[in-house]
Design a protein around this motif. Structure first.
Motif, PDB file in Angstrom:
ATOM      1  N   GLU A 159      31.302 -10.034  -5.889  1.00 17.38           N
ATOM      2  CA  GLU A 159      31.072  -8.609  -5.739  1.00 17.38           C
ATOM      3  C   GLU A 159      31.697  -7.807  -6.889  1.00 17.38           C
ATOM      4  O   GLU A 159      32.791  -8.116  -7.351  1.00 17.38           O
ATOM      5  N   ASP A 160      30.972  -6.786  -7.320  1.00 17.67           N
ATOM      6  CA  ASP A 160      31.433  -5.907  -8.388  1.00 17.67           C
ATOM      7  C   ASP A 160      32.291  -4.801  -7.782  1.00 17.67           C
ATOM      8  O   ASP A 160      31.777  -3.878  -7.143  1.00 17.67           O
ATOM      9  N   TRP A 161      33.594  -4.921  -7.980  1.00 19.65           N
ATOM     10  CA  TRP A 161      34.524  -3.904  -7.494  1.00 19.65           C
ATOM     11  C   TRP A 161      35.148  -3.140  -8.657  1.00 19.65           C
ATOM     12  O   TRP A 161      36.255  -2.624  -8.550  1.00 19.65           O
ATOM     13  N   SER A 162      34.421  -3.047  -9.760  1.00 14.42           N
ATOM     14  CA  SER A 162      34.945  -2.338 -10.925  1.00 14.42           C
ATOM     15  C   SER A 162      34.869  -0.823 -10.764  1.00 14.42           C
ATOM     16  O   SER A 162      35.503  -0.090 -11.515  1.00 14.42           O
ATOM     17  N   LEU A 163      34.061  -0.338  -9.799  1.00 12.97           N
ATOM     18  CA  LEU A 163      33.880   1.091  -9.551  1.00 12.97           C
ATOM     19  C   LEU A 163      33.302   1.820 -10.760  1.00 12.97           C
ATOM     20  O   LEU A 163      33.540   3.016 -10.953  1.00 12.97           O
ATOM     21  N   VAL A 164      32.526   1.100 -11.569  1.00  8.45           N
ATOM     22  CA  VAL A 164      31.826   1.710 -12.700  1.00  8.45           C
ATOM     23  C   VAL A 164      30.507   2.296 -12.193  1.00  8.45           C
ATOM     24  O   VAL A 164      29.755   1.621 -11.474  1.00  8.45           O
ATOM     25  N   ALA A 165      30.212   3.545 -12.554  1.00  4.67           N
ATOM     26  CA  ALA A 165      29.002   4.208 -12.080  1.00  4.67           C
ATOM     27  C   ALA A 165      27.754   3.460 -12.553  1.00  4.67           C
ATOM     28  O   ALA A 165      27.685   2.984 -13.684  1.00  4.67           O
TER      29      ALA A 165
END
Length: 284
Positions: A159-165
């Motif tokens: 999962e991508d949890w980088s919080l990049v828009a």
């Protein structure tokens, strides 16, 4: 007469702008050849343990998970599997560092466990990062009905949890950067323990059996891991709100110190002055 300042023109050619993609998450997988006999032996070992142990409940929702002592099991199939783990871990490190360092040929610590999922079971999103968990992995012993081409689910989701828009104009799915790894018997995954992951709900009829593990080596360090470990413990587990408040108190006290300056700088309107734009009243 003072002329207005000239508007700054935007450059028409932005080809010189530099875009850097920071902090990648290295994930390695390898399909071990000639694994049928090993997988059959591992399946028997795991199911025998399952019959004699109630297991534990952690991130698994349903299913059975063994204690984290698989590294101490004495069966030959387990020892062979652990040898494979170490062999791939060394290759994983060599690919990242660009060299085969003798310092990483030994000194590894392994903590491993077995998982058995049946229809409707899954694992919630989680990570494995801890004091002795730097790298993590999974080995697929029996993926159940997935290899038969049926929609069995049970895939591992990174999962991508980088919080990049993410641009949603043409594609509204904000989870599209998540990576779904299709399991395969004999496949082994290695990834950073900090990488958030989960396991899809399994909808097959055959038992899904995997072996998961965490790896540690003293030759590695994790930035700011000590800060994270300080948050773990009884108080953080049971009274997180109070612990967060304790962290916020100093900045709130500092904000109160700024209050007099803010009030002094605030312009208080004169109640005897008419509001701007209103006509002046005259007493008759």
């Amino acid at each position: 007469m003072i002329s207005p300042p000239a508007q700054q023109e935007h450059p028409s050619d932005l080809s010189g702008a530099s875009l850097q993609l920071l902090f990648p998450s290295p994930v390695m997988y390898f399909d071990w050849p000639e694994s049928e006999a090993l997988n059959a032996s591992l399946r028997d070992v795991v199911l025998e343990r399952r019959r004699s142990s109630a297991g534990t409940v952690k991130t698994n929702r349903g299913g059975w998970q063994s204690n984290t002592d698989l590294q101490d099991w004495t069966e030959p199939a387990v020892r062979q599997l652990l040898d494979r783990v170490l062999e791939l871990a060394k290759e994983y490190v060599a690919r990242q560092t660009g060299r085969r360092d003798p310092a990483f040929e030994q000194g590894w610590k392994i903590r491993a466990w077995a998982n058995v999922n049946e229809r409707g079971h899954f694992n919630r999103v989680h990570d494995h990062l801890g004091k002795y968990s730097f790298f993590s992995g999974v080995y697929y012993v029996n993926v159940g009905d997935i290899e038969e081409g049926r929609a069995g689910g049970g895939r591992t989701r990174f999962e991508d949890w980088s919080l990049v828009a993410i641009d949603t104009n043409r594609e509204p799915d904000v989870l599209r950067r998540d990576v779904l790894m299709s399991p395969r018997n004999g496949r082994m995954l290695l990834f950073p323990s900090s990488l958030m992951h989960s396991v899809e709900r399994y909808e097959g009829d055959t038992q899904r059996i995997t072996l998961a593990f965490n790896l540690y080596h003293p030759g590695f360090g994790i930035p700011r891991l000590d800060q994270r470990l300080q948050q773990q413990g009884w108080w953080w587990t049971n009274f997180r709100g109070i612990m967060v408040l304790r962290r916020k108190i100093p900045e709130k006290l500092y904000a109160l110190c700024l209050l007099p300056r803010m009030m002094a700088a605030r312009r208080v309107p004169n109640p005897l002055s008419p509001p701007p734009g209103s006509s002046t009243c005259r007493w008759r």
